[in-house]
Scaffold this motif. Structure first.
Motif, PDB file in Angstrom:
ATOM      1  N   SER A 136     -10.400  -4.470   6.630  1.00 38.70           N
ATOM      2  CA  SER A 136      -9.930  -5.631   7.411  1.00 38.70           C
ATOM      3  C   SER A 136     -11.066  -6.276   8.195  1.00 38.70           C
ATOM      4  O   SER A 136     -10.930  -7.396   8.677  1.00 38.70           O
ATOM      5  N   ASN A 170       0.829  -1.206   0.000  1.00 37.59           N
ATOM      6  CA  ASN A 170       0.000   0.000   0.000  1.00 37.59           C
ATOM      7  C   ASN A 170       0.865   1.258   0.000  1.00 37.59           C
ATOM      8  O   ASN A 170       0.617   2.193  -0.764  1.00 37.59           O
ATOM      9  N   THR A 203      -2.611  -8.719   0.053  1.00 36.67           N
ATOM     10  CA  THR A 203      -1.681  -9.641   0.697  1.00 36.67           C
ATOM     11  C   THR A 203      -1.911 -10.981   0.014  1.00 36.67           C
ATOM     12  O   THR A 203      -2.873 -11.165  -0.739  1.00 36.67           O
ATOM     13  N   HIS A 212      -8.060  -9.027   2.316  1.00 39.06           N
ATOM     14  CA  HIS A 212      -8.859 -10.045   2.999  1.00 39.06           C
ATOM     15  C   HIS A 212      -9.581 -10.967   2.040  1.00 39.06           C
ATOM     16  O   HIS A 212      -9.770 -12.145   2.303  1.00 39.06           O
TER      17      HIS A 212
HETATM   18  N1  PLP Z   1      -4.662  -4.431   4.023  1.00 40.67           N
HETATM   19  C1  PLP Z   1      -5.653  -5.024   4.687  1.00 40.67           C
HETATM   20  C2  PLP Z   1      -7.064  -4.780   4.249  1.00 40.67           C
HETATM   21  C3  PLP Z   1      -5.381  -5.861   5.773  1.00 40.67           C
HETATM   22  O1  PLP Z   1      -6.380  -6.420   6.461  1.00 40.67           O
HETATM   23  C4  PLP Z   1      -4.032  -6.062   6.149  1.00 40.67           C
HETATM   24  C5  PLP Z   1      -3.660  -6.927   7.282  1.00 40.67           C
HETATM   25  O2  PLP Z   1      -4.397  -7.519   7.968  1.00 40.67           O
HETATM   26  C6  PLP Z   1      -3.039  -5.408   5.429  1.00 40.67           C
HETATM   27  C7  PLP Z   1      -3.377  -4.598   4.377  1.00 40.67           C
HETATM   28  C8  PLP Z   1      -1.612  -5.465   5.854  1.00 40.67           C
HETATM   29  O3  PLP Z   1      -0.992  -6.623   5.573  1.00 40.67           O
HETATM   30  P1  PLP Z   1       0.387  -6.996   6.292  1.00 40.67           P
HETATM   31  O4  PLP Z   1       0.049  -7.338   7.678  1.00 40.67           O
HETATM   32  O5  PLP Z   1       0.829  -8.147   5.457  1.00 40.67           O
HETATM   33  O6  PLP Z   1       1.282  -5.814   6.167  1.00 40.67           O
END
Ligand code: PLP
Length: 433
Positions: free
Chosen positions: A181, A102, A232, A209
């Motif tokens: 999330s 991101n 992810t 997600h």
């Molecule tokens: N974006 C969303 C919508 C998420 O729910 C998450 C993590 O739970 C992430 C990004 C971040 O991922 P990471 O923990 O691999 O940095």
């Protein structure tokens, strides 16, 4: 060279304990899953030894002929898994995880202090979408960019698109972010596209997600409306821990996304790619194109619906009244308890889920809800009947929490945690034990 047991019995023992914990517990964290054995093999391979800064065919190190082949294969499978035409869409498979992916997008398309809008953290958004409190800019996104979060309509539990439109018109963001999330419904991409177009903003979807559900066409396709899609790779997609960024190949708002994003990943924010992860991701993306994967994702959703309807039958209030995807968000406030206490009690019974804010919450430390996800236990073969039993176990845990809260002297969370950790408290004679 020795194996792990001989070289480092201490680490081996910790891994074994964690393996047993994962094996024995009911894993209900919505962002977790059990990846494939073949993915673990690739992740634990010699690919971890190689430096390969740059992109296939354009590396800063020698000896990359096989790594080039691997990354090209991974990119192709990524586009195929999401049904994308390689003439219109490109992908970078090097992001180390979701948050870096991101931030790489923001670095690519924004200037420092440009404006962004993402879903508020306490309404289900992610930290990396720009969360800040009135006192503190919490995530890097909110430190380096100006962020105004949009929110849910508290009575429906759905994204308040009217309000988002109104706020966007005033705030004039350069980037609007869809994705969450802890949101049990799908996003209205056509509406968000319209809002973004009206203010001349890029539209990005963070499908972290739900990327497995999107690949299986179980949910709406964000690629039809968004300029950039990040994800992810280790949640519903079932791959290794990592990230990907998909981008339109044609320029958007005068920006060549392909070169801007590739440059933001390397040399902008990362060095050498994690080739072992890219190897594991390629394997996962092969699985993601199989009929079994589609069947699995359908089960993730039907299991979650079974869980949601049993919880509703038991009298629970669910944010938005149910679920269209892989998670439910339970509002525990009407019962006079909170997510932190319930999480603790369920942990003692090897039921792993997480406390979560629900719309209208005052505190993120003692939030009023819990988030429950179906992907991991669906991977382990759970059916709708099993998820009904899971709802009953959670119900039992909630009852125990209510009793325990009454038995504690003092009203602080610390008092409760101390009591639950003391010999005085036991789950004995309860179904959960
Ligand atoms: N974006 C969303 C919508 C998420 O729910 C998450 C993590 O739970 C992430 C990004 C971040 O991922 P990471 O923990 O691999 O940095």
């Amino acid at each position: 060279d020795n194996g792990l047991s001989e070289a480092d019995p201490e680490v081996r023992a910790i891994i074994e304990m964690e393996k047993e914990r994962q094996f024995k517990s009911l894993e209900l964290i919505a962002s977790e899953n059990f990846t494939y054995r073949a993915v673990m093999e690739a992740v634990g391979s010699c690919l971890t030894n190689k430096y390969s800064e740059g992109l296939p065919g354009k590396r800063y190190y020698g000896g990359n002929e096989h790594i080039d082949e691997l990354e090209t294969l991974c990119q192709k499978r990524a586009l195929d898994a999401f049904h994308l035409d390689g003439k219109k869409w490109g992908v970078n498979v090097q992001p180390l995880s979701g948050s870096p992916a991101n931030f790489e997008v923001y670095t690519a398309v924004l200037k420092p202090h440009d404006r962004i809008m993402g879903l508020d953290l306490s309404h289900g958004g992610h930290l990396s979408h720009g969360f800040m409190t009135p006192k503190r800019r919490v995530s890097g996104t909110s430190i380096y960019f100006e962020s105004m979060s949009y929110r849910l309509n508290e009575s429906t539990g759905l994204v308040d698109y009217d309000k988002l439109e109104e706020m966007a018109d005033r705030f004039k963001p350069k980037l609007i972010i869809a994705g969450a999330s802890a949101y049990p419904r799908d996003f209205d991409y056509p509406r968000m596209r319209k809002i973004a177009d009206a203010v001349g903003a890029f539209l990005m979807m963070d499908m972290a997600h739900i990327s497995g559900l999107v690949a299986a066409s179980v949910l709406a396709n964000p690629f039809d409306y968004c300029d950039i899609v990040t994800t992810t790779t280790h949640k519903s997609l079932r791959g290794p821990r990592g990230g990907m960024i998909f981008f339109k190949k044609d320029p958007v708002l005068g920006v060549d996304l392909e070169s801007a994003i590739n440059n933001a990943v390397f040399p902008g924010l990362q060095g050498g790619p994690h080739n072992h992860t890219i190897g594991g991701l390629a394997v996962c993306l092969k699985y993601a194109q199989s009929p079994e994967f589609k069947a699995y994702q359908n089960k993730v959703v039907s299991n979650c619906r079974a869980l949601a309807s049993r919880l509703t039958e038991l009298g629970y209030k669910l944010v938005s009244g149910g679920s269209d995807n892989h998670l439910v968000l339970v509002d525990l406030r009407p019962l006079g308890i909170d997510g932190a206490r319930v999480e603790k009690i369920l942990d003692k019974a090897s039921i792993t889920l997480n406390k979560n804010s629900v719309p209208g919450d005052k505190s993120a430390v003692v939030p009023g809800g819990i988030r429950i996800g179906s992907p991991a236990m669906t991977t382990r073969g759970f059916t709708e009947k099993d998820f009904i039993a899971v709802a009953d176990y959670i119900h039992e845990g909630v009852q125990i929490t209510i009793d325990a809260k009454r038995a504690v002297s003092g009203s602080k969370l610390q008092d409760f945690m101390k009591f639950v950790a003391s010999p005085e408290f036991s789950l004995k004679d309860r179904v959960l034990d």
